[in-house]
Design a protein around this motif. Structure first.
Motif, PDB file in Angstrom:
ATOM      1  N   LEU A  30       0.511  -1.321  -0.092  1.00  0.00           N
ATOM      2  CA  LEU A  30       0.096  -0.352  -0.155  1.00  0.00           C
ATOM      3  C   LEU A  30       0.508   1.547  -0.347  1.00  0.00           C
ATOM      4  O   LEU A  30       0.904   2.417  -0.647  1.00  0.00           O
ATOM      5  CB  LEU A  30      -0.830   0.236   1.385  1.00  0.00           C
ATOM      6  CG  LEU A  30      -1.706  -1.106   1.479  1.00  0.00           C
ATOM      7  CD1 LEU A  30      -2.626  -0.944   2.841  1.00  0.00           C
ATOM      8  CD2 LEU A  30      -2.951  -0.741   0.202  1.00  0.00           C
ATOM      9  N   ALA A  31       2.172   1.359   0.690  1.00  0.00           N
ATOM     10  CA  ALA A  31       2.934   2.330   0.548  1.00  0.00           C
ATOM     11  C   ALA A  31       3.665   2.961  -0.751  1.00  0.00           C
ATOM     12  O   ALA A  31       3.849   3.739  -1.030  1.00  0.00           O
ATOM     13  CB  ALA A  31       3.646   2.200   2.153  1.00  0.00           C
ATOM     14  N   ARG A  32       4.302   1.600  -1.384  1.00  0.00           N
ATOM     15  CA  ARG A  32       5.050   1.923  -2.600  1.00  0.00           C
ATOM     16  C   ARG A  32       4.134   1.477  -3.576  1.00  0.00           C
ATOM     17  O   ARG A  32       3.735   2.815  -4.049  1.00  0.00           O
ATOM     18  CB  ARG A  32       5.337   0.257  -3.172  1.00  0.00           C
ATOM     19  CG  ARG A  32       6.914  -0.401  -2.258  1.00  0.00           C
ATOM     20  CD  ARG A  32       7.221  -1.521  -2.840  1.00  0.00           C
ATOM     21  NE  ARG A  32       6.597  -1.923  -3.733  1.00  0.00           N
ATOM     22  CZ  ARG A  32       5.783  -3.080  -2.497  1.00  0.00           C
ATOM     23  NH1 ARG A  32       6.199  -3.637  -1.579  1.00  0.00           N
ATOM     24  NH2 ARG A  32       5.572  -3.898  -3.190  1.00  0.00           N
ATOM     25  N   ALA A  33       2.163   2.117  -3.463  1.00  0.00           N
ATOM     26  CA  ALA A  33       1.410   2.502  -4.048  1.00  0.00           C
ATOM     27  C   ALA A  33       1.209   3.692  -4.168  1.00  0.00           C
ATOM     28  O   ALA A  33       0.387   4.431  -4.590  1.00  0.00           O
ATOM     29  CB  ALA A  33       0.201   1.525  -4.251  1.00  0.00           C
ATOM     30  N   GLU A  34       0.989   4.308  -2.922  1.00  0.00           N
ATOM     31  CA  GLU A  34       0.818   5.427  -2.588  1.00  0.00           C
ATOM     32  C   GLU A  34       1.836   6.694  -2.741  1.00  0.00           C
ATOM     33  O   GLU A  34       2.526   7.435  -3.628  1.00  0.00           O
ATOM     34  CB  GLU A  34       1.080   6.377  -1.325  1.00  0.00           C
ATOM     35  CG  GLU A  34      -0.891   5.585  -0.674  1.00  0.00           C
ATOM     36  CD  GLU A  34      -1.987   5.869  -2.039  1.00  0.00           C
ATOM     37  OE1 GLU A  34      -1.798   6.644  -2.085  1.00  0.00           O
ATOM     38  OE2 GLU A  34      -2.967   4.900  -1.941  1.00  0.00           O
ATOM     39  N   VAL A  35       3.171   6.070  -3.310  1.00  0.00           N
ATOM     40  CA  VAL A  35       3.992   6.325  -3.521  1.00  0.00           C
ATOM     41  C   VAL A  35       4.214   6.714  -5.056  1.00  0.00           C
ATOM     42  O   VAL A  35       4.536   7.483  -5.644  1.00  0.00           O
ATOM     43  CB  VAL A  35       5.419   6.122  -3.346  1.00  0.00           C
ATOM     44  CG1 VAL A  35       6.779   6.586  -3.818  1.00  0.00           C
ATOM     45  CG2 VAL A  35       5.607   5.879  -1.104  1.00  0.00           C
ATOM     46  N   ALA A  36       4.052   6.129  -5.820  1.00  0.00           N
ATOM     47  CA  ALA A  36       3.777   5.901  -7.016  1.00  0.00           C
ATOM     48  C   ALA A  36       2.884   6.477  -7.588  1.00  0.00           C
ATOM     49  O   ALA A  36       2.926   7.402  -8.913  1.00  0.00           O
ATOM     50  CB  ALA A  36       3.517   4.243  -7.598  1.00  0.00           C
ATOM     51  N   ALA A  37       1.548   6.222  -7.409  1.00  0.00           N
ATOM     52  CA  ALA A  37       0.939   8.021  -7.511  1.00  0.00           C
ATOM     53  C   ALA A  37       0.656   9.263  -6.659  1.00  0.00           C
ATOM     54  O   ALA A  37       0.348  10.000  -8.259  1.00  0.00           O
ATOM     55  CB  ALA A  37      -0.623   7.623  -6.479  1.00  0.00           C
ATOM     56  N   ARG A  38       1.874   9.446  -5.978  1.00  0.00           N
ATOM     57  CA  ARG A  38       2.437  10.558  -5.992  1.00  0.00           C
ATOM     58  C   ARG A  38       3.157  11.396  -6.767  1.00  0.00           C
ATOM     59  O   ARG A  38       3.290  12.359  -7.468  1.00  0.00           O
ATOM     60  CB  ARG A  38       2.665  10.749  -4.751  1.00  0.00           C
ATOM     61  CG  ARG A  38       1.438  10.961  -3.697  1.00  0.00           C
ATOM     62  CD  ARG A  38       1.960  11.320  -2.230  1.00  0.00           C
ATOM     63  NE  ARG A  38       3.153  10.503  -1.975  1.00  0.00           N
ATOM     64  CZ  ARG A  38       2.851   9.722  -0.473  1.00  0.00           C
ATOM     65  NH1 ARG A  38       1.856   9.424  -0.532  1.00  0.00           N
ATOM     66  NH2 ARG A  38       4.271   8.905  -0.419  1.00  0.00           N
ATOM     67  N   ALA A  39       3.548  10.189  -7.899  1.00  0.00           N
ATOM     68  CA  ALA A  39       4.427  10.505  -8.253  1.00  0.00           C
ATOM     69  C   ALA A  39       5.266  10.612  -9.730  1.00  0.00           C
ATOM     70  O   ALA A  39       5.239  11.004 -10.864  1.00  0.00           O
ATOM     71  CB  ALA A  39       6.084   9.956  -8.147  1.00  0.00           C
ATOM     72  N   ALA A  40       3.427  10.188  -9.910  1.00  0.00           N
ATOM     73  CA  ALA A  40       2.524   9.970 -11.795  1.00  0.00           C
ATOM     74  C   ALA A  40       1.563  11.620 -11.134  1.00  0.00           C
ATOM     75  O   ALA A  40       1.943  12.523 -10.660  1.00  0.00           O
ATOM     76  CB  ALA A  40       1.392   9.184 -11.544  1.00  0.00           C
ATOM     77  N   ALA A  41       1.549  12.094 -12.343  1.00  0.00           N
ATOM     78  CA  ALA A  41       1.060  12.832 -13.595  1.00  0.00           C
ATOM     79  C   ALA A  41      -0.947  12.832 -12.513  1.00  0.00           C
ATOM     80  O   ALA A  41      -0.819  11.883 -13.169  1.00  0.00           O
ATOM     81  CB  ALA A  41       0.790  13.090 -14.646  1.00  0.00           C
ATOM     82  N   PRO A  42      -1.343  13.569 -12.812  1.00  0.00           N
ATOM     83  CA  PRO A  42      -2.377  13.921 -11.712  1.00  0.00           C
ATOM     84  C   PRO A  42      -3.276  13.083 -12.267  1.00  0.00           C
ATOM     85  O   PRO A  42      -4.086  11.976 -11.635  1.00  0.00           O
ATOM     86  CB  PRO A  42      -3.049  15.301 -11.754  1.00  0.00           C
ATOM     87  CG  PRO A  42      -1.766  15.476 -11.544  1.00  0.00           C
ATOM     88  CD  PRO A  42      -0.982  15.136 -12.132  1.00  0.00           C
ATOM     89  N   ARG A  43      -3.851  12.610 -13.462  1.00  0.00           N
ATOM     90  CA  ARG A  43      -4.800  12.073 -14.289  1.00  0.00           C
ATOM     91  C   ARG A  43      -3.894  10.282 -14.576  1.00  0.00           C
ATOM     92  O   ARG A  43      -5.053   9.728 -14.996  1.00  0.00           O
ATOM     93  CB  ARG A  43      -4.841  12.682 -15.817  1.00  0.00           C
ATOM     94  CG  ARG A  43      -5.380  14.057 -15.724  1.00  0.00           C
ATOM     95  CD  ARG A  43      -6.185  14.392 -17.418  1.00  0.00           C
ATOM     96  NE  ARG A  43      -6.540  15.343 -16.980  1.00  0.00           N
ATOM     97  CZ  ARG A  43      -6.927  15.669 -18.640  1.00  0.00           C
ATOM     98  NH1 ARG A  43      -6.739  14.680 -19.986  1.00  0.00           N
ATOM     99  NH2 ARG A  43      -8.224  16.606 -18.957  1.00  0.00           N
ATOM    100  N   GLN A  44      -2.684  10.335 -14.067  1.00  0.00           N
ATOM    101  CA  GLN A  44      -2.042   8.959 -14.328  1.00  0.00           C
ATOM    102  C   GLN A  44      -2.016   8.104 -12.655  1.00  0.00           C
ATOM    103  O   GLN A  44      -1.916   7.012 -12.293  1.00  0.00           O
ATOM    104  CB  GLN A  44      -0.695   9.364 -14.664  1.00  0.00           C
ATOM    105  CG  GLN A  44      -0.900   8.907 -16.371  1.00  0.00           C
ATOM    106  CD  GLN A  44      -1.851   8.272 -17.039  1.00  0.00           C
ATOM    107  OE1 GLN A  44      -1.540   7.377 -16.947  1.00  0.00           O
ATOM    108  NE2 GLN A  44      -2.913   8.985 -18.499  1.00  0.00           N
TER     109      GLN A  44
END
Length: 515
Positions: free
Chosen positions: A442-456
């Motif tokens: 879950l923590a890795r997924a949140e890091v990946a989401a924050r690093a992506a462009a908002p729409r992604q």
């Protein structure tokens, strides 16, 4: 203080309490059961009790084994193994009905952690003919997505090196069977009674894999002589509470330290493949078949899958019990649509009327006001429950290019549940054998989401989560699944459960593209 339930007090119980209809002094042990929880005592032990009463074949007494906890042993030993089963439901006017029965099939309780060698000796006992298991999905030390034995599991590593002090159920079985073979004793039947797809086949593969690491000849002996029937089991058995103990004691007039409660409905379907005989379980309503797969598939998909859906979505809403979850109109409607439109079509060969009857019976069982079942109890161990209950259905739907929006919402609800906080702000512990790696996921997924462009962001989050192969296998490689999961996760995260339910219900025209 009240007198204790035991053989001495048994004859003085009220006349409306059913009692063992056989001479317990003549019981001899024929079954060793691993995992002596409430479900076994409300299901298989009851069926054995009824079978012995009907046939008067008293060679099927049960030696129960708790793998870790001494609580059951400490409670039932002073009671001579006796305990009360309370079957509860509601009458036509809504009144609570309760039928009490004292079950006598259990002769003795052992604790494997205290004396594993004694358990091995019991498996190798000449009169033992069946070793059965209710150790929950996580007790098999397997990878949920593949069914393979987890060679990195601490208990498996320990048991490979410690043949006289095994910790795991698989280790106990294999080392016990090795003793039987060394002593020239006949083979036996190993009977899984857990909610696993093809549970007997899976148990066989795990036992043979472990045995092969020890002795190829032992593997051949087990494979040739022992049997592993597949079986489907079904009964709702909530955890026993202090109120249950007090109420049952008042009715009995004696204290029962470890009663169990359950619904009247019971179903048990077993492949009739026994190496050394079996109890007359058909007298208890058990169905024997050549192939249990259709029954198991029906139950996993049309009962266990919707049960998980109610549990995760209800728990996120802050609802305490399964009945309360089913009383939320939007949630109940969603589950009905899930069963009709996404689950039932995957059950080929079963008449529509039969599926509709199964759906109605499931909802009636959940509606049992006399038997509240906590949502969080059903929500436990999701990493092992989701693959057979929901992910297998998703795979079938994807192969046909069919809609998976509702199924994806349930998977998303599980992943949101793992965050440990419901929509009311209440926090709860996560009880899952993979809790630690899932928290890191879950923590890795949140890091990946924050690093992506908002729409992604939503897609990146879902891509990381679905890529967790111990649970999802190759589903993370399916763009349709990842996209559906991303959409449902975003809706849950941004708007909450009720909005997500309304949205997925409203969008009836949408059909997922082919995988």
């Amino acid at each position: 203080m009240l007198e204790r339930l035991n053989m001495e007090s048994l004859p003085r119980l009220p006349a409306d309490v059913e009692k063992p209809a056989y001479d317990r002094s003549r019981l001899t042990p024929g079954i060793v059961h691993l995992g002596l929880g409430a479900f076994h005592r409300a299901h298989q032990a009851l069926a054995t009790d009824l079978a012995m009463a009907a046939s008067q074949d008293l060679s099927w007494g049960i030696l129960g084994v708790s793998l870790r906890s001494a609580a059951t042993r400490d409670a039932l030993t002073p009671q001579d193994g006796l305990y009360t089963l309370a079957l509860r439901d509601s009458g036509a006017q809504g009144e609570t009905r309760e039928q009490l029965r004292v079950v006598g099939a259990l002769q003795r309780v052992m604790v494997a952690e205290e004396d594993p060698q004694a358990v091995l000796e019991r498996i190798a006992y000449p009169q033992t003919r069946i070793v059965s298991l209710t150790i929950t999905e996580k007790g098999y030390c397997h990878e949920p997505a593949t069914g393979h034995l987890r060679w990195d599991a601490p208990d498996i590593l320990h048991d490979l090196e410690n043949p006289v002090r095994p910790r795991s159920a698989i280790g106990l079985l294999v080392h016990g069977l090795a003793l039987r073979r060394e002593r020239g004793l006949p083979p036996l039947t190993l009977l899984s009674c857990d909610n696993l797809q093809a549970n007997g086949d899976m148990l066989r593969s795990l036992v043979l894999a472990f045995a092969l690491r020890l002795d190829a000849a032992l593997t051949g002996w087990i494979d040739t002589h022992c049997t592993f029937p597949n079986a489907m089991v079904d009964r709702i058995v909530p955890a026993t509470g202090d109120e249950d103990r007090a109420r049952i004691a008042q009715r009995l007039g004696v204290e029962d330290a470890w009663p169990v409660v359950g619904e009247p409905y019971l179903n048990w379907v077993i492949e009739d493949k026994f190496a050394a005989g079996r109890p007359a379980w058909e007298a208890a309503g058990v169905t024997f078949v050549a192939n249990a797969a259709p029954y198991e598939r029906l139950k996993l998909r049309m009962a266990d899958g919707p049960h998980s859906a109610l549990a995760y979505l209800g728990a996120l809403l802050g609802v305490a019990t399964m009945r309360e979850a089913a009383a939320v109109p939007a949630l109940r409607g969603f589950v009905e649509d899930l069963m009709r439109h996404e689950i039932a079509p995957t059950l080929k060969g079963i008449p529509q009327a039969g599926l509709e009857g199964y759906r109605q019976r499931f909802l009636a069982r959940v509606d049992n006001a006399a038997l509240p079942q906590p949502t969080r109890q059903v929500a436990q161990d999701g990493s092992h429950k989701l693959p057979p209950r929901l992910l297998a259905t998703i795979r079938d739907r994807l192969r046909g290019g069919d809609d998976i929006r509702r199924l994806a919402l349930v998977v998303a609800a599980w992943l949101e549940y793992l965050r440990g906080q419901d929509e009311t702000g209440a926090c709860y512990p996560i009880e899952d054998p993979l809790a630690a790696p899932l928290a890191k996921l879950l923590a890795r997924a949140e890091v990946a989401a924050r690093a992506a462009a908002p729409r992604q962001a939503a897609h990146r989050r879902a891509l990381v989560l679905a890529g967790y192969r111990p649970v999802f296998g190759d589903l993370g490689d399916k763009p349709v699944f990842v996209a559906a999961l991303a959409a449902q996760l975003e809706t849950l995260r941004e708007h909450g459960v009720l909005h997500a339910l309304q949205a997925v219900t409203r969008d009836t025209e949408s059909v997922a593209p082919s995988a």
